[in-house]
Scaffold this motif. Structure first.
Motif, PDB file in Angstrom:
ATOM      1  N   LEU A 163       0.827  -1.203   0.000  1.00 22.60           N
ATOM      2  CA  LEU A 163       0.000   0.000   0.000  1.00 22.60           C
ATOM      3  C   LEU A 163       0.862   1.254   0.000  1.00 22.60           C
ATOM      4  O   LEU A 163       0.521   2.249  -0.651  1.00 22.60           O
ATOM      5  CB  LEU A 163      -0.951  -0.003   1.198  1.00 22.60           C
ATOM      6  N   ASN A 164       1.975   1.219   0.721  1.00 20.46           N
ATOM      7  CA  ASN A 164       2.890   2.358   0.714  1.00 20.46           C
ATOM      8  C   ASN A 164       3.391   2.627  -0.700  1.00 20.46           C
ATOM      9  O   ASN A 164       3.445   3.778  -1.143  1.00 20.46           O
ATOM     10  CB  ASN A 164       4.077   2.110   1.648  1.00 20.46           C
ATOM     11  N   ALA A 165       3.767   1.564  -1.407  1.00 20.58           N
ATOM     12  CA  ALA A 165       4.263   1.715  -2.780  1.00 20.58           C
ATOM     13  C   ALA A 165       3.163   2.236  -3.699  1.00 20.58           C
ATOM     14  O   ALA A 165       3.408   3.101  -4.553  1.00 20.58           O
ATOM     15  CB  ALA A 165       4.809   0.385  -3.288  1.00 20.58           C
ATOM     16  N   ALA A 166       1.950   1.722  -3.534  1.00 19.58           N
ATOM     17  CA  ALA A 166       0.841   2.174  -4.373  1.00 19.58           C
ATOM     18  C   ALA A 166       0.557   3.655  -4.160  1.00 19.58           C
ATOM     19  O   ALA A 166       0.202   4.370  -5.106  1.00 19.58           O
ATOM     20  CB  ALA A 166      -0.410   1.353  -4.087  1.00 19.58           C
ATOM     21  N   ALA A 167       0.729   4.128  -2.943  1.00 15.71           N
ATOM     22  CA  ALA A 167       0.505   5.541  -2.655  1.00 15.71           C
ATOM     23  C   ALA A 167       1.554   6.428  -3.329  1.00 15.71           C
ATOM     24  O   ALA A 167       1.280   7.576  -3.660  1.00 15.71           O
ATOM     25  CB  ALA A 167       0.508   5.775  -1.145  1.00 15.71           C
ATOM     26  N   GLU A 168       2.739   5.882  -3.536  1.00 11.05           N
ATOM     27  CA  GLU A 168       3.820   6.675  -4.136  1.00 11.05           C
ATOM     28  C   GLU A 168       3.856   6.595  -5.657  1.00 11.05           C
ATOM     29  O   GLU A 168       4.378   7.496  -6.300  1.00 11.05           O
ATOM     30  CB  GLU A 168       5.168   6.219  -3.585  1.00 11.05           C
ATOM     31  N   VAL A 169       3.365   5.532  -6.232  1.00 10.82           N
ATOM     32  CA  VAL A 169       3.433   5.337  -7.689  1.00 10.82           C
ATOM     33  C   VAL A 169       2.004   5.366  -8.229  1.00 10.82           C
ATOM     34  O   VAL A 169       1.235   4.438  -8.002  1.00 10.82           O
ATOM     35  CB  VAL A 169       4.134   4.000  -8.034  1.00 10.82           C
ATOM     36  N   VAL A 170       1.683   6.419  -8.957  1.00  8.30           N
ATOM     37  CA  VAL A 170       0.308   6.608  -9.396  1.00  8.30           C
ATOM     38  C   VAL A 170       0.011   5.984 -10.758  1.00  8.30           C
ATOM     39  O   VAL A 170      -1.154   5.744 -11.080  1.00  8.30           O
ATOM     40  CB  VAL A 170      -0.071   8.109  -9.409  1.00  8.30           C
ATOM     41  N   ASP A 171       1.013   5.714 -11.572  1.00  8.69           N
ATOM     42  CA  ASP A 171       0.809   5.137 -12.898  1.00  8.69           C
ATOM     43  C   ASP A 171       0.341   3.693 -12.763  1.00  8.69           C
ATOM     44  O   ASP A 171       1.088   2.822 -12.320  1.00  8.69           O
ATOM     45  CB  ASP A 171       2.112   5.214 -13.699  1.00  8.69           C
ATOM     46  N   ALA A 172      -0.891   3.432 -13.172  1.00  7.91           N
ATOM     47  CA  ALA A 172      -1.483   2.091 -13.028  1.00  7.91           C
ATOM     48  C   ALA A 172      -0.736   1.040 -13.838  1.00  7.91           C
ATOM     49  O   ALA A 172      -0.835  -0.148 -13.532  1.00  7.91           O
ATOM     50  CB  ALA A 172      -2.950   2.123 -13.444  1.00  7.91           C
ATOM     51  N   GLU A 173      -0.007   1.437 -14.856  1.00  8.35           N
ATOM     52  CA  GLU A 173       0.727   0.491 -15.696  1.00  8.35           C
ATOM     53  C   GLU A 173       2.159   0.264 -15.217  1.00  8.35           C
ATOM     54  O   GLU A 173       2.858  -0.587 -15.770  1.00  8.35           O
ATOM     55  CB  GLU A 173       0.742   0.993 -17.143  1.00  8.35           C
ATOM     56  N   ALA A 174       2.594   0.985 -14.218  1.00  4.45           N
ATOM     57  CA  ALA A 174       3.965   0.852 -13.726  1.00  4.45           C
ATOM     58  C   ALA A 174       4.178  -0.524 -13.107  1.00  4.45           C
ATOM     59  O   ALA A 174       3.258  -1.084 -12.491  1.00  4.45           O
ATOM     60  CB  ALA A 174       4.260   1.938 -12.695  1.00  4.45           C
ATOM     61  N   PRO A 175       5.371  -1.088 -13.262  1.00  2.00           N
ATOM     62  CA  PRO A 175       5.649  -2.400 -12.662  1.00  2.00           C
ATOM     63  C   PRO A 175       5.371  -2.463 -11.165  1.00  2.00           C
ATOM     64  O   PRO A 175       4.919  -3.494 -10.664  1.00  2.00           O
ATOM     65  CB  PRO A 175       7.135  -2.619 -12.979  1.00  2.00           C
ATOM     66  N   VAL A 176       5.614  -1.378 -10.460  1.00  2.48           N
ATOM     67  CA  VAL A 176       5.350  -1.362  -9.015  1.00  2.48           C
ATOM     68  C   VAL A 176       3.863  -1.552  -8.758  1.00  2.48           C
ATOM     69  O   VAL A 176       3.462  -2.360  -7.911  1.00  2.48           O
ATOM     70  CB  VAL A 176       5.851  -0.050  -8.367  1.00  2.48           C
ATOM     71  N   ARG A 177       3.029  -0.829  -9.474  1.00  3.67           N
ATOM     72  CA  ARG A 177       1.578  -0.959  -9.275  1.00  3.67           C
ATOM     73  C   ARG A 177       1.098  -2.358  -9.650  1.00  3.67           C
ATOM     74  O   ARG A 177       0.194  -2.896  -9.015  1.00  3.67           O
ATOM     75  CB  ARG A 177       0.820   0.089 -10.100  1.00  3.67           C
ATOM     76  N   GLN A 178       1.694  -2.952 -10.662  1.00  4.16           N
ATOM     77  CA  GLN A 178       1.326  -4.311 -11.049  1.00  4.16           C
ATOM     78  C   GLN A 178       1.703  -5.304  -9.948  1.00  4.16           C
ATOM     79  O   GLN A 178       0.952  -6.240  -9.669  1.00  4.16           O
ATOM     80  CB  GLN A 178       1.973  -4.673 -12.384  1.00  4.16           C
ATOM     81  N   ALA A 179       2.851  -5.098  -9.313  1.00  3.14           N
ATOM     82  CA  ALA A 179       3.254  -5.971  -8.199  1.00  3.14           C
ATOM     83  C   ALA A 179       2.299  -5.814  -7.023  1.00  3.14           C
ATOM     84  O   ALA A 179       1.935  -6.797  -6.368  1.00  3.14           O
ATOM     85  CB  ALA A 179       4.693  -5.658  -7.780  1.00  3.14           C
ATOM     86  N   VAL A 180       1.878  -4.594  -6.768  1.00  7.44           N
ATOM     87  CA  VAL A 180       0.916  -4.333  -5.686  1.00  7.44           C
ATOM     88  C   VAL A 180      -0.409  -5.022  -6.005  1.00  7.44           C
ATOM     89  O   VAL A 180      -0.993  -5.697  -5.151  1.00  7.44           O
ATOM     90  CB  VAL A 180       0.713  -2.815  -5.479  1.00  7.44           C
ATOM     91  N   GLN A 181      -0.883  -4.850  -7.224  1.00  2.00           N
ATOM     92  CA  GLN A 181      -2.157  -5.460  -7.621  1.00  2.00           C
ATOM     93  C   GLN A 181      -2.094  -6.981  -7.497  1.00  2.00           C
ATOM     94  O   GLN A 181      -3.048  -7.609  -7.025  1.00  2.00           O
ATOM     95  CB  GLN A 181      -2.509  -5.053  -9.056  1.00  2.00           C
ATOM     96  N   ALA A 182      -0.969  -7.564  -7.894  1.00  2.00           N
ATOM     97  CA  ALA A 182      -0.815  -9.022  -7.791  1.00  2.00           C
ATOM     98  C   ALA A 182      -0.880  -9.480  -6.337  1.00  2.00           C
ATOM     99  O   ALA A 182      -1.516 -10.488  -6.020  1.00  2.00           O
ATOM    100  CB  ALA A 182       0.501  -9.461  -8.435  1.00  2.00           C
ATOM    101  N   GLU A 183      -0.249  -8.738  -5.447  1.00  2.00           N
ATOM    102  CA  GLU A 183      -0.269  -9.079  -4.012  1.00  2.00           C
ATOM    103  C   GLU A 183      -1.687  -9.019  -3.471  1.00  2.00           C
ATOM    104  O   GLU A 183      -2.149  -9.932  -2.786  1.00  2.00           O
ATOM    105  CB  GLU A 183       0.636  -8.126  -3.235  1.00  2.00           C
ATOM    106  N   LYS A 184      -2.384  -7.935  -3.758  1.00  2.00           N
ATOM    107  CA  LYS A 184      -3.734  -7.764  -3.215  1.00  2.00           C
ATOM    108  C   LYS A 184      -4.710  -8.761  -3.833  1.00  2.00           C
ATOM    109  O   LYS A 184      -5.627  -9.241  -3.160  1.00  2.00           O
ATOM    110  CB  LYS A 184      -4.211  -6.325  -3.400  1.00  2.00           C
TER     111      LYS A 184
END
Length: 193
Positions: free
Chosen positions: A105-126
């Protein structure tokens, strides 16, 4: 003799720690390279960007945390007790390693681009956690198990938010309160089945 870890593994492990402790935006790749004991060119030889490195660190964290949680749940014999056992694991985890809340969640709050690898990793976890909770709720005999799982995930994410806002000292109370709410939700859902 202990086998030597690869530079890639050192970078992922160091990034996981440094990004969690300092945040993604506040941490440059030099800090990660230094923590890993490698050069900046070595870092870029393995990861083309800071975002790719952060995503790899999050995936590594997911692998460890999911294995820990699944091992914890395997110790709970009664399927009816497993959904609530997730909260007992959270109490344990926050007590030992969760002083900054949820890294995802911390990473998702910092990276707003939904296509960014970080957001994809967050989405996979959740997504994984929601699916795990859904399965646990179904095994426990809960009515509307997917709905209950979503409610439990909201409680879990709420604990993370409380820790981020109020600090690590809030973790024990927030997790205990979330567990109390989860117990009520679970009991109601099982009674309806």
């Amino acid at each position: 003799m202990k086998p030597r870890r690869s530079a890639r593994d050192l970078l992922i492990e160091s990034a996981e720690t440094v990004f969690y402790e300092r945040g993604l935006g506040a941490t440059n790749v030099n800090a990660v390279a230094q923590a890993a004991g490698v050069s900046k060119p070595t870092l870029y030889a393995h990861f083309p960007s800071k975002d790719e490195l952060a995503a790899a660190a999050l995936r590594h964290r997911h692998e460890r945390r999911s294995a820990e949680l699944e091992a914890w749940l395997a110790e709970v014999e009664d399927p009816a007790e497993r959904p609530l056992a997730v909260f007992s694991w959270l109490i344990h985890w926050y007590g030992e390693r969760g002083r900054r809340g949820c890294a995802f969640l911390n990473a998702a709050a910092e990276v707003v681009d939904a296509e960014a690898p970080v957001r994809q990793a967050v989405q996979a976890e959740k997504t994984w956690l929601l699916e795990l909770l859904t399965g646990l709720c179904a095994q426990a005999g809960a009515a509307r198990h997917a709905h209950l799982a979503s409610q439990l995930l909201l409680l879990i994410d709420g604990v993370a938010g409380r820790v981020v806002v109020q600090g690590p000292q809030a973790a024990a109370r927030a997790t205990a309160e979330a567990a109390d709410a989860a117990a009520v939700l679970i009991a109601a859902a099982v009674a309806k089945s």
